[in-house]
Motif scaffolding. Structure first.
Motif, mmCIF file in Angstrom:
data_model
loop_
_atom_site.group_PDB
_atom_site.id
_atom_site.type_symbol
_atom_site.label_atom_id
_atom_site.label_comp_id
_atom_site.label_asym_id
_atom_site.label_seq_id
_atom_site.Cartn_x
_atom_site.Cartn_y
_atom_site.Cartn_z
ATOM 1 N N HIS A 64 0.856 -1.189 0.000
ATOM 2 C CA HIS A 64 0.000 0.000 0.000
ATOM 3 C C HIS A 64 0.887 1.233 0.000
ATOM 4 C CE1 HIS A 64 -3.542 2.490 0.786
ATOM 5 N NE2 HIS A 64 -2.804 3.149 1.658
ATOM 6 N N PHE A 65 0.664 2.134 -0.964
ATOM 7 C CA PHE A 65 1.419 3.371 -1.097
ATOM 8 C C PHE A 65 0.433 4.535 -1.083
ATOM 9 C CE2 PHE A 65 3.982 0.027 -2.934
ATOM 10 C CZ PHE A 65 5.242 0.287 -2.414
ATOM 11 N N GLN A 73 -5.448 -1.033 2.201
ATOM 12 C CA GLN A 73 -5.075 -0.858 3.603
ATOM 13 C C GLN A 73 -4.986 0.612 3.991
ATOM 14 O OE1 GLN A 73 -4.755 -3.495 5.960
ATOM 15 N NE2 GLN A 73 -5.869 -4.349 4.212
ATOM 16 N N ARG A 74 -5.875 1.441 3.452
ATOM 17 C CA ARG A 74 -5.901 2.860 3.820
ATOM 18 C C ARG A 74 -6.375 2.993 5.271
ATOM 19 N NH1 ARG A 74 -9.125 6.846 -0.073
ATOM 20 N NH2 ARG A 74 -7.149 6.681 -1.223
ATOM 21 N N PRO A 75 -5.691 3.762 6.097
ATOM 22 C CA PRO A 75 -6.130 3.943 7.483
ATOM 23 C C PRO A 75 -7.572 4.452 7.546
ATOM 24 C CG PRO A 75 -3.921 4.830 7.196
ATOM 25 C CD PRO A 75 -4.420 4.468 5.822
ATOM 26 N N PRO A 110 -10.128 3.002 -8.660
ATOM 27 C CA PRO A 110 -9.934 3.999 -7.601
ATOM 28 C C PRO A 110 -10.285 3.435 -6.223
ATOM 29 C CG PRO A 110 -11.101 4.943 -9.463
ATOM 30 C CD PRO A 110 -11.022 3.480 -9.727
ATOM 31 N N TYR A 111 -9.500 3.854 -5.227
ATOM 32 C CA TYR A 111 -9.582 3.224 -3.912
ATOM 33 C C TYR A 111 -11.004 3.220 -3.347
ATOM 34 C CZ TYR A 111 -8.067 1.567 0.632
ATOM 35 O OH TYR A 111 -7.896 0.791 1.754
#
Length: 469
Positions: free
Chosen positions: A160-161, A317-319, A280-281
């Protein structure tokens, strides 16, 4: 019928040296001049029938020794120079034949050295796997190829970036492509950068997926690629431009040692950015939750391939908006590992991934079908795994189809959140890898464990090929 000429100079020289004779002494015994014998030993003159008979009668030489092939020595040298590291060094067998004939002891030494190198490499790999399996950092410092450095770096960290995700999502929103993302990307490239995308037939670009021609400002895409892979190649070109700063910033965090490793790392991050641009996320995360991570539903929703959708699942895995932490592994049908990644890094220490009982190996027997298993390691850890084959670029009539297999998995505790968790078959007992696994009586065992001595008993044989104590 023409008589075959026999060039056996190095063998004649070995006979002479073995008898401690000078060229003058041997030449006198054979009834020829020393200069002629010198030419024979340098393979500049063949042995005549008369000389063969003279050698046999004077020195009791076996004629087969002079006329035969170099035998096992040449075969062993061929094995050495078939190694990928040396395969391009020799255009043919002639030099190997000369070495095997002229210096058989030196050739034998090269073979011994090569086999020792292979054995040492195998032992170092086993030791590194053992350390990783025990949760230790690999402290072995050795020469690594840049690609190995990049792979190990990416496998050890979360896939994850955050910077790339933010920029790609904002760009997608501004682009507003609707249902025609590939058309919107082509239009953006042409409008903003004067770059035109063209598909090229196989005969015009036989060995490349894509090529950017700076002079004509055209991006060529191979027609070998599926529509989904063509989309990714175009998205990579767009992402390299639109997400350039984010890619550079994330590349710095990887701390790669060499310029070549950084170049490879930049390519991998551009591929990551392409997936973020295609899926897109926010939209993909919401769709994944609704579909309970059904990869086929997601691939249809975003018009991508199975591999692209599965790969994207490992990136969520975005917070504050994290998904099930999936991990992924891809191999070819020979078992070579092509890539590994995961939401928290690939779980090498806990999952392993080298067990022949994993369904990723069975997937090749049922192409296109998803195989679902619950597996349990020797430490009692449980995972849910899904495997499926992937087809490579379109092959020509005389080419062999390229097919790999993909395994995507998660810890069994998340099974109720995943559509594939409905499969309630008994857990399959796996190990990290045969050299690290101590399961007794495993029918799939391919190698003995490095941690236990072999149990050689002439009176009893176990189920495994390699019994151990």
């Amino acid at each position: 019928m023409a008589e075959n000429k026999i060039f056996a100079g190095p063998r004649v020289r070995r006979i002479r040296n073995g008898l401690s004779l000078t060229q003058t002494a041997m030449a006198e015994a054979l009834g020829i001049s020393p200069s002629y014998l010198n030419l024979i030993e340098r393979n500049q003159r063949p042995l005549t029938v008369q000389l063969l008979l003279k050698l046999a009668s004077v020195y009791k030489v076996d004629l087969e020794e002079l006329q035969g092939e170099t035998g096992g020595g040449l075969a062993q040298l061929r094995e050495v120079f078939a190694d990928p590291l040396l395969a391009a060094e020799l255009p043919g067998d002639q030099e190997l034949i000369e070495v095997a004939e002229a210096a058989p002891n030196a050739a034998g030494g090269v073979v011994k050295l090569y086999r020792a190198y292979r054995e040492q490499a195998a032992r170092l790999k086993d030791l590194a796997d053992l350390l990783a399996g025990q949760g230790h950092m690999e402290a072995l410092s050795g020469a690594r190829l840049p690609m190995d450095e990049v792979r190990e770096t990416l496998e050890a960290r979360p896939n994850h970036f955050a910077r790339i995700e933010e920029v790609a999502e904002a760009f997608h929103a501004a682009l507003s492509p609707g249902d025609d993302l590939i058309g919107a990307l082509k239009a953006w490239l042409k409008k903003e950068h004067g770059l035109v995308v063209r598909n090229l037939p196989v005969h015009a670009m036989p060995n490349l997926r894509r090529r950017f021609d700076r002079h004509s400002m055209r991006l060529f895409i191979s027609e070998r690629l599926s529509p989904h892979d063509q989309l990714r190649e175009i998205a990579m070109e767009v992402a390299s431009i639109a997400c350039h700063e984010a890619i550079v910033q994330e590349l710095e965090t990887l701390r790669l040692a060499t310029a070549e490793a950084r170049r490879i790392g930049r390519f991998e991050l551009a591929r990551y950015a392409a997936h973020a641009l295609m899926m897109p996320y926010g939209a993909f995360h919401a769709a994944a939750l609704r579909a309970r991570y059904d990869i086929d539903v997601l691939r249809a929703r975003f018009q991508v391939s199975f591999e692209q959708a599965a790969n994207r699942l490992t990136m969520l895995q975005r917070p504050g908006a994290a998904a099930v932490p999936f991990f992924l592994m891809e191999i070819d049908n020979a078992g070579h590992r092509l890539r590994r990644s995961g939401a928290s890094g690939f779980p090498q220490a806990r999952f392993g991934g080298g067990c022949p009982k994993l369904n990723i190996h069975a997937a090749f027997s049922v192409p296109g079908q998803i195989l679902v298993d619950r597996v349990e390691t020797t430490e009692g850890l449980a995972f849910l795994t899904m495997s499926r084959t992937l087809d490579g670029p379109q092959a020509g009539f005389e080419e062999r189809v390229r097919r790999t297999a993909l395994l995507i998995g998660c810890e069994a505790s998340f099974a109720d959140d995943v559509v594939y968790g409905a499969v309630r078959s008994p857990a399959i007992a796996i190990g990290a890898a045969c050299r690290l696994c101590e399961r007794q009586g495993c029918l799939a065992r391919a190698e003995p464990p490095v941690t236990r001595p072999l149990g050689l008993d002439e009176m009893a044989t176990g189920l495994s090929v390699f019994d151990f104590q």
